[in-house]
Design a protein around this motif. Structure first.
Motif, PDB file in Angstrom:
ATOM      1  N   GLY A 104       1.529   9.310  -5.914  1.00  0.00           N
ATOM      2  CA  GLY A 104       2.069  10.646  -5.680  1.00  0.00           C
ATOM      3  C   GLY A 104       3.007  11.082  -6.787  1.00  0.00           C
ATOM      4  O   GLY A 104       2.991  12.246  -7.208  1.00  0.00           O
ATOM      5  N   LEU A 105       3.823  10.161  -7.274  1.00  0.00           N
ATOM      6  CA  LEU A 105       4.728  10.492  -8.374  1.00  0.00           C
ATOM      7  C   LEU A 105       3.960  10.808  -9.659  1.00  0.00           C
ATOM      8  O   LEU A 105       4.350  11.699 -10.423  1.00  0.00           O
ATOM      9  CB  LEU A 105       5.711   9.346  -8.614  1.00  0.00           C
ATOM     10  N   VAL A 106       2.875  10.100  -9.908  1.00  0.00           N
ATOM     11  CA  VAL A 106       2.062  10.374 -11.103  1.00  0.00           C
ATOM     12  C   VAL A 106       1.440  11.759 -11.004  1.00  0.00           C
ATOM     13  O   VAL A 106       1.447  12.531 -11.974  1.00  0.00           O
ATOM     14  CB  VAL A 106       0.978   9.278 -11.291  1.00  0.00           C
ATOM     15  N   VAL A 107       0.910  12.109  -9.825  1.00  0.00           N
ATOM     16  CA  VAL A 107       0.314  13.435  -9.639  1.00  0.00           C
ATOM     17  C   VAL A 107       1.362  14.522  -9.824  1.00  0.00           C
ATOM     18  O   VAL A 107       1.129  15.537 -10.492  1.00  0.00           O
ATOM     19  CB  VAL A 107      -0.356  13.528  -8.251  1.00  0.00           C
ATOM     20  N   ALA A 108       2.546  14.322  -9.256  1.00  0.00           N
ATOM     21  CA  ALA A 108       3.618  15.315  -9.392  1.00  0.00           C
ATOM     22  C   ALA A 108       4.048  15.466 -10.850  1.00  0.00           C
ATOM     23  O   ALA A 108       4.290  16.584 -11.323  1.00  0.00           O
ATOM     24  CB  ALA A 108       4.808  14.911  -8.523  1.00  0.00           C
ATOM     25  N   ALA A 109       4.137  14.375 -11.572  1.00  0.00           N
ATOM     26  CA  ALA A 109       4.543  14.437 -12.977  1.00  0.00           C
ATOM     27  C   ALA A 109       3.496  15.161 -13.816  1.00  0.00           C
ATOM     28  O   ALA A 109       3.838  15.928 -14.730  1.00  0.00           O
ATOM     29  CB  ALA A 109       4.767  13.023 -13.508  1.00  0.00           C
ATOM     30  N   ARG A 110       2.213  14.957 -13.516  1.00  0.00           N
ATOM     31  CA  ARG A 110       1.163  15.657 -14.270  1.00  0.00           C
ATOM     32  C   ARG A 110       1.174  17.147 -13.990  1.00  0.00           C
ATOM     33  O   ARG A 110       0.931  17.966 -14.887  1.00  0.00           O
ATOM     34  CB  ARG A 110      -0.205  15.059 -13.937  1.00  0.00           C
ATOM     35  N   ARG A 111       1.462  17.525 -12.737  1.00  0.00           N
ATOM     36  CA  ARG A 111       1.519  18.951 -12.410  1.00  0.00           C
ATOM     37  C   ARG A 111       2.687  19.632 -13.110  1.00  0.00           C
ATOM     38  O   ARG A 111       2.570  20.756 -13.589  1.00  0.00           O
ATOM     39  CB  ARG A 111       1.620  19.157 -10.896  1.00  0.00           C
ATOM     40  N   ALA A 168       0.830  -1.201   0.000  1.00  0.00           N
ATOM     41  CA  ALA A 168       0.000   0.000   0.000  1.00  0.00           C
ATOM     42  C   ALA A 168       0.867   1.254   0.000  1.00  0.00           C
ATOM     43  O   ALA A 168       0.539   2.246  -0.673  1.00  0.00           O
ATOM     44  CB  ALA A 168      -0.929  -0.009   1.210  1.00  0.00           C
ATOM     45  N   ALA A 169       1.981   1.212   0.728  1.00  0.00           N
ATOM     46  CA  ALA A 169       2.881   2.367   0.752  1.00  0.00           C
ATOM     47  C   ALA A 169       3.508   2.595  -0.619  1.00  0.00           C
ATOM     48  O   ALA A 169       3.612   3.745  -1.090  1.00  0.00           O
ATOM     49  CB  ALA A 169       3.966   2.164   1.807  1.00  0.00           C
ATOM     50  N   VAL A 170       3.921   1.529  -1.278  1.00  0.00           N
ATOM     51  CA  VAL A 170       4.508   1.660  -2.616  1.00  0.00           C
ATOM     52  C   VAL A 170       3.466   2.179  -3.603  1.00  0.00           C
ATOM     53  O   VAL A 170       3.765   3.029  -4.460  1.00  0.00           O
ATOM     54  CB  VAL A 170       5.104   0.307  -3.064  1.00  0.00           C
ATOM     55  N   LEU A 171       2.240   1.692  -3.483  1.00  0.00           N
ATOM     56  CA  LEU A 171       1.166   2.153  -4.364  1.00  0.00           C
ATOM     57  C   LEU A 171       0.891   3.637  -4.154  1.00  0.00           C
ATOM     58  O   LEU A 171       0.723   4.392  -5.119  1.00  0.00           O
ATOM     59  CB  LEU A 171      -0.095   1.327  -4.110  1.00  0.00           C
ATOM     60  N   ALA A 172       0.855   4.073  -2.893  1.00  0.00           N
ATOM     61  CA  ALA A 172       0.622   5.491  -2.600  1.00  0.00           C
ATOM     62  C   ALA A 172       1.771   6.354  -3.120  1.00  0.00           C
ATOM     63  O   ALA A 172       1.541   7.445  -3.660  1.00  0.00           O
ATOM     64  CB  ALA A 172       0.442   5.686  -1.096  1.00  0.00           C
ATOM     65  N   ALA A 173       2.994   5.868  -2.970  1.00  0.00           N
ATOM     66  CA  ALA A 173       4.142   6.622  -3.482  1.00  0.00           C
ATOM     67  C   ALA A 173       4.080   6.741  -4.998  1.00  0.00           C
ATOM     68  O   ALA A 173       4.374   7.799  -5.565  1.00  0.00           O
ATOM     69  CB  ALA A 173       5.444   5.945  -3.051  1.00  0.00           C
ATOM     70  N   GLY A 174       3.687   5.679  -5.666  1.00  0.00           N
ATOM     71  CA  GLY A 174       3.556   5.718  -7.123  1.00  0.00           C
ATOM     72  C   GLY A 174       2.479   6.688  -7.568  1.00  0.00           C
ATOM     73  O   GLY A 174       2.648   7.431  -8.541  1.00  0.00           O
TER      74      GLY A 174
END
Length: 74
Positions: free
Chosen positions: A62-69, A54-60
């Motif tokens: 977060g990275l997708v959201v940051a990349a889109r921004r 779950a932690a790895v999924l949440a980190a992933g």
């Protein structure tokens, strides 16, 4: 590997006959006759794996959201 013949013996070794299968199951193979809990077949450490996954999924995510921004700013 050599294919089996219809008599139940391997085609290359006819000196060792193979016993035919029995028509009724043995007493140990019948369901519901054992007592107690079922046998332990897996690891008991699944909770840490679920938490880590779950932690790895949440980190992933977060990275997708940051990349889109960043993509919108550029």
């Amino acid at each position: 590997m050599t294919p089996s013949s219809e008599s139940g013996t391997p085609s290359g070794d006819a000196s060792q006959p193979v016993a035919p299968p029995t028509s009724s199951p043995s007493k140990s193979a019948t369901p519901g006759t054992g007592g107690g809990d079922p046998a332990s077949t897996g690891s008991s450490g699944t909770v840490p794996l679920v938490i880590g996954g779950a932690a790895v999924l949440a980190a992933g995510a977060g990275l997708v959201v940051a990349a889109r921004r960043r993509a919108k700013r550029a």
